[in-house]
Design an enzyme around this catalytic site. Structure first.
Site, PDB file in Angstrom:
ATOM      1  N   ASN A  10       2.055   9.060   3.107  1.00  0.00           N
ATOM      2  CA  ASN A  10       2.722   8.049   2.336  1.00  0.00           C
ATOM      3  C   ASN A  10       2.324   7.806   0.907  1.00  0.00           C
ATOM      4  O   ASN A  10       1.226   7.465   0.612  1.00  0.00           O
ATOM      5  CB  ASN A  10       2.561   6.665   2.839  1.00  0.00           C
ATOM      6  CG  ASN A  10       3.216   5.331   2.361  1.00  0.00           C
ATOM      7  OD1 ASN A  10       4.067   5.381   1.447  1.00  0.00           O
ATOM      8  ND2 ASN A  10       2.805   4.261   2.726  1.00  0.00           N
ATOM      9  N   LYS A  12       3.168   6.210  -1.433  1.00  0.00           N
ATOM     10  CA  LYS A  12       3.576   4.920  -2.178  1.00  0.00           C
ATOM     11  C   LYS A  12       3.927   5.009  -3.575  1.00  0.00           C
ATOM     12  O   LYS A  12       4.868   5.889  -3.763  1.00  0.00           O
ATOM     13  CB  LYS A  12       2.220   4.172  -2.050  1.00  0.00           C
ATOM     14  CG  LYS A  12       1.748   4.011  -0.792  1.00  0.00           C
ATOM     15  CD  LYS A  12       0.478   3.155  -0.566  1.00  0.00           C
ATOM     16  CE  LYS A  12      -0.119   3.313   0.724  1.00  0.00           C
ATOM     17  NZ  LYS A  12      -1.201   2.283   1.315  1.00  0.00           N
ATOM     18  N   HIS A  96       6.620  -1.128   6.134  1.00  0.00           N
ATOM     19  CA  HIS A  96       5.332  -1.039   5.734  1.00  0.00           C
ATOM     20  C   HIS A  96       4.845  -2.211   5.287  1.00  0.00           C
ATOM     21  O   HIS A  96       5.475  -3.144   4.714  1.00  0.00           O
ATOM     22  CB  HIS A  96       5.253   0.171   4.462  1.00  0.00           C
ATOM     23  CG  HIS A  96       3.902   0.597   4.289  1.00  0.00           C
ATOM     24  ND1 HIS A  96       3.172  -0.313   3.553  1.00  0.00           N
ATOM     25  CD2 HIS A  96       3.056   1.496   4.697  1.00  0.00           C
ATOM     26  CE1 HIS A  96       1.709   0.107   3.529  1.00  0.00           C
ATOM     27  NE2 HIS A  96       1.569   1.403   4.214  1.00  0.00           N
ATOM     28  N   GLU A  98       3.111  -3.286   2.945  1.00  0.00           N
ATOM     29  CA  GLU A  98       3.215  -3.511   1.468  1.00  0.00           C
ATOM     30  C   GLU A  98       4.597  -4.329   1.330  1.00  0.00           C
ATOM     31  O   GLU A  98       4.696  -5.192   0.436  1.00  0.00           O
ATOM     32  CB  GLU A  98       2.790  -2.220   0.603  1.00  0.00           C
ATOM     33  CG  GLU A  98       1.149  -2.134   0.588  1.00  0.00           C
ATOM     34  CD  GLU A  98       0.874  -0.776   0.584  1.00  0.00           C
ATOM     35  OE1 GLU A  98       1.580   0.106   0.009  1.00  0.00           O
ATOM     36  OE2 GLU A  98      -0.348  -0.497   0.966  1.00  0.00           O
ATOM     37  N   GLU A 168      -0.765   0.226  11.738  1.00  0.00           N
ATOM     38  CA  GLU A 168      -1.540   0.121  10.578  1.00  0.00           C
ATOM     39  C   GLU A 168      -2.265  -1.424  10.575  1.00  0.00           C
ATOM     40  O   GLU A 168      -1.680  -2.295   9.982  1.00  0.00           O
ATOM     41  CB  GLU A 168      -0.625   0.317   9.318  1.00  0.00           C
ATOM     42  CG  GLU A 168      -0.024   1.781   9.369  1.00  0.00           C
ATOM     43  CD  GLU A 168       0.031   2.212   8.015  1.00  0.00           C
ATOM     44  OE1 GLU A 168      -0.374   3.365   7.702  1.00  0.00           O
ATOM     45  OE2 GLU A 168       1.107   1.577   7.092  1.00  0.00           O
ATOM     46  N   GLY A 174      -6.327   0.919   2.806  1.00  0.00           N
ATOM     47  CA  GLY A 174      -6.495   1.161   1.356  1.00  0.00           C
ATOM     48  C   GLY A 174      -7.858   0.481   1.126  1.00  0.00           C
ATOM     49  O   GLY A 174      -8.511   0.397   0.146  1.00  0.00           O
ATOM     50  N   SER A 214      -6.704   4.028   5.976  1.00  0.00           N
ATOM     51  CA  SER A 214      -7.900   4.691   5.521  1.00  0.00           C
ATOM     52  C   SER A 214      -8.456   5.781   6.261  1.00  0.00           C
ATOM     53  O   SER A 214      -9.399   6.287   6.628  1.00  0.00           O
ATOM     54  CB  SER A 214      -9.232   3.558   5.396  1.00  0.00           C
ATOM     55  OG  SER A 214      -9.154   2.519   4.649  1.00  0.00           O
TER      56      SER A 214
HETATM   57  P1  PGA Z   1      -4.465   4.067   3.279  1.00  0.00           P
HETATM   58  O1  PGA Z   1      -2.967   4.027   3.623  1.00  0.00           O
HETATM   59  O2  PGA Z   1      -4.575   5.499   4.115  1.00  0.00           O
HETATM   60  O3  PGA Z   1      -4.719   4.378   1.788  1.00  0.00           O
HETATM   61  O4  PGA Z   1      -5.398   3.187   4.002  1.00  0.00           O
HETATM   62  C1  PGA Z   1      -2.235   3.969   4.812  1.00  0.00           C
HETATM   63  C2  PGA Z   1      -0.933   3.198   4.663  1.00  0.00           C
HETATM   64  O5  PGA Z   1      -0.643   2.228   3.937  1.00  0.00           O
HETATM   65  O6  PGA Z   1       0.315   3.940   5.041  1.00  0.00           O
END
Ligand code: PGA
Length: 250
Positions: A10, A12, A96, A98, A168, A174, A214
């Site tokens: 992803n 983003k 997601h 976000e 998630e 993140g 992460s």
């Molecule tokens: P990350 O993000 O690997 O940077 O923690 C995962 C995601 O948001 O799908």
């Protein structure tokens, strides 16, 4: 039951078309011939054409990061399922955290997007997960059950056949923090149970449930060797060809 794992990137809001091409030039040779897992890259919409061009004829598949539930119309800046299919996307991320946190996504809008994604023939990756306060309050199970049951509502098992779910935990995205394999296993079992309630036991046994939050080369093997973890949705560590290829080859 062996479920082929999905290792999905992803991106983003990262990378221009040129940076996407550079990534693919480096990444594709690193994973050439890798068939154990499905490899998916979800770039920003404007980079899809660049990634698709480089992915054609390879073992790398492409997905969108979102889609809108109307077929077409006066919906400035939105993208439909048919458009993603036309752009040669096979996958689409839905709900997601976000999107939920910053852009007003709700369980209901996740459900609407899932319906049209399935209708368009895309393979949706539906994201669910608890925030830190919910985990600390001991309500993770309730949150996941609610997110899944509302996302899956009114969809037949046949329509949902290509769906995957990504667990998630929001506190792990993140942040460098990851769920322990035990936490992930427990959450995945719960999601699988909810899928069984809605779509039946056979569907649930085939459903691929990814872990996200992460994931990096250093922890990929420990997470992905869990029986219940059917893949990874990777943000930060998917932006460099070297690190994402290491995760693919966990
Ligand atoms: P990350 O993000 O690997 O940077 O923690 C995962 C995601 O948001 O799908």
């Amino acid at each position: 039951m062996s479920r082929k794992k999905i290792i999905a990137a992803n991106w983003k809001m990262y990378k221009t078309p040129e940076q996407s091409r550079q990534f693919m030039d480096e990444f594709v040779p690193l994973v050439a011939g890798h068939t154990r897992d499905e490899i998916v890259i979800c770039p920003p919409f404007v980079d899809i054409a660049a990634v698709v061009e480089k992915a054609r004829g390879t073992n790398v598949e492409v997905g969108g990061q979102n889609l809108y539930w109307e077929k077409e119309g006066a919906f400035t800046a939105e993208v439909s399922g048919e458009m993603l299919v036309g752009a040669e996307c096979k996958w689409v991320i839905i709900g997601h955290s976000e999107r939920r946190q910053y852009f007003g996504e709700t369980d209901d809008t996740v459900n609407r997007r899932l319906k049209v994604a399935a209708e368009a023939g895309l393979s949706p990756i539906v994201c669910v997960g608890e925030v830190k306060e919910e985990r600390e309050a001991g309500v993770t199970g309730d949150v996941l059950r609610r997110q899944c049951s509302r996302a899956f509502a009114g969809i037949s098992a046949r329509k949902a056949a290509k769906m995957a779910v990504a667990y998630e935990p929001v506190w792990a995205i993140g942040t460098g923090l990851t769920a322990t394999p035990e936490m992930a296993n427990e959450a995945h079992q719960l999601i699988r149970q909810e899928a069984a309630n809605v779509f039946g036991e056979e569907f649930a046994q085939q459903l691929r449930i990814l872990y996200g939050g992460s994931v990096k080369p250093e922890n990929a093997n420990q997470l992905l060797s869990q029986e219940e973890i059917d893949g990874a949705l990777v943000g930060g560590a998917s932006l460099k060809a070297d690190s994402f290829s290491k995760i693919v080859k966990w």
